[in-house]
Design a protein around this motif. Structure first.
Motif, PDB file in Angstrom:
ATOM      1  N   ARG A  34      -9.350 -73.026 129.794  1.00 46.79           N
ATOM      2  CA  ARG A  34      -8.264 -73.454 130.667  1.00 46.79           C
ATOM      3  C   ARG A  34      -8.525 -72.984 132.112  1.00 46.79           C
ATOM      4  NH1 ARG A  34      -4.481 -71.480 127.721  1.00 46.79           N
ATOM      5  NH2 ARG A  34      -4.218 -69.547 128.881  1.00 46.79           N
ATOM      6  N   GLU A  35      -8.951 -71.736 132.268  1.00 48.53           N
ATOM      7  CA  GLU A  35      -9.253 -71.206 133.603  1.00 48.53           C
ATOM      8  C   GLU A  35     -10.423 -71.960 134.244  1.00 48.53           C
ATOM      9  OE1 GLU A  35      -7.892 -68.648 135.552  1.00 48.53           O
ATOM     10  OE2 GLU A  35      -6.230 -68.922 134.145  1.00 48.53           O
ATOM     11  N   ASN A  36     -11.446 -72.268 133.457  1.00 53.98           N
ATOM     12  CA  ASN A  36     -12.599 -73.001 133.980  1.00 53.98           C
ATOM     13  C   ASN A  36     -12.201 -74.404 134.435  1.00 53.98           C
ATOM     14  OD1 ASN A  36     -14.321 -70.861 133.596  1.00 53.98           O
ATOM     15  ND2 ASN A  36     -15.161 -71.621 131.672  1.00 53.98           N
ATOM     16  N   ALA A  37     -11.347 -75.068 133.672  1.00 51.98           N
ATOM     17  CA  ALA A  37     -10.893 -76.407 134.050  1.00 51.98           C
ATOM     18  C   ALA A  37     -10.073 -76.341 135.345  1.00 51.98           C
ATOM     19  CB  ALA A  37     -10.056 -77.016 132.933  1.00 51.98           C
ATOM     20  N   GLN A  38      -9.222 -75.336 135.429  1.00 50.84           N
ATOM     21  CA  GLN A  38      -8.418 -75.165 136.645  1.00 50.84           C
ATOM     22  C   GLN A  38      -9.312 -74.861 137.855  1.00 50.84           C
ATOM     23  OE1 GLN A  38      -5.670 -71.828 136.549  1.00 50.84           O
ATOM     24  NE2 GLN A  38      -4.041 -73.166 137.332  1.00 50.84           N
ATOM     25  N   GLN A  39     -10.292 -74.011 137.674  1.00 46.27           N
ATOM     26  CA  GLN A  39     -11.220 -73.681 138.755  1.00 46.27           C
ATOM     27  C   GLN A  39     -12.035 -74.905 139.172  1.00 46.27           C
ATOM     28  OE1 GLN A  39     -11.148 -70.643 140.184  1.00 46.27           O
ATOM     29  NE2 GLN A  39     -12.482 -71.486 141.762  1.00 46.27           N
ATOM     30  N   ALA A  40     -12.439 -75.724 138.205  1.00 46.78           N
ATOM     31  CA  ALA A  40     -13.183 -76.948 138.526  1.00 46.78           C
ATOM     32  C   ALA A  40     -12.308 -77.900 139.337  1.00 46.78           C
ATOM     33  CB  ALA A  40     -13.664 -77.621 137.245  1.00 46.78           C
ATOM     34  N   ALA A  41     -11.026 -77.996 138.998  1.00 43.37           N
ATOM     35  CA  ALA A  41     -10.107 -78.845 139.765  1.00 43.37           C
ATOM     36  C   ALA A  41      -9.963 -78.318 141.197  1.00 43.37           C
ATOM     37  CB  ALA A  41      -8.750 -78.914 139.076  1.00 43.37           C
TER      38      ALA A  41
END
Length: 164
Positions: A34-41
């Protein structure tokens, strides 16, 4: 028999600890995903914003370059015009005249329809010397250059305000 209970209890506790550990790892993997997806966004948005601002910066640089070229062209045209006028003054082709009247006040008058061939309407005129004429032409040229510079600054200011 107590050893069987203790062994069963130890096995049960080991199983519980293993299950808890697996759950913790699973939860950590979900959180990290979830954190990685948010950081990618966030990174994508940052790149998009950076590209947008870079395009604005490039446009403003091109506008500034165009204004600079236009400014230099205007300066050259003004300098060429000044040099032509001074050459004509020296050759006697052009002569500057000034009012020889003693009236110290500045009045704007509309010339009447009947003027003489020099366009002076009968007002006494004095021909200015070549040296003084050149001095006046140089002063007007200096003023023209300042006006051109100020106009380019105003153009740049308007371009910057339109870009905001």
């Amino acid at each position: 028999m107590p050893i069987k209970y203790i062994a069963a209890l130890a096995a049960f506790l080991c199983l519980m600890a293993f299950s808890w550990h697996q759950g913790a790892i699973s939860e950590r993997v979900k959180w990290q995903t979830r954190e990685n997806a948010q950081q990618a966004a966030y990174n994508a948005k940052t790149l998009e914003t950076e590209a947008k601002h870079r395009a604005i910066e490039n446009k403003r640089a091109v506008d500034a370059q165009n204004l600079s070229v236009s400014y230099l062209k205007s300066l050259k045209e003004t300098e060429d015009a000044k040099n032509r006028i001074i050459a004509d003054l020296r050759a006697g082709i052009v002569k500057l005249r000034g009012s020889s009247g003693t009236n110290p006040t500045c009045r704007i008058t509309v010339p009447e329809a009947s003027t003489d061939s020099s366009g002076t309407n009968g007002t006494p005129q004095a021909e200015l010397s070549t040296g003084f004429s050149e001095y006046l032409v140089n002063k007007f040229d200096s003023a023209d250059k300042k006006v051109i510079l100020l106009n380019r600054c105003i153009d740049q200011l308007h371009a910057d305000r339109e870009g905001q």
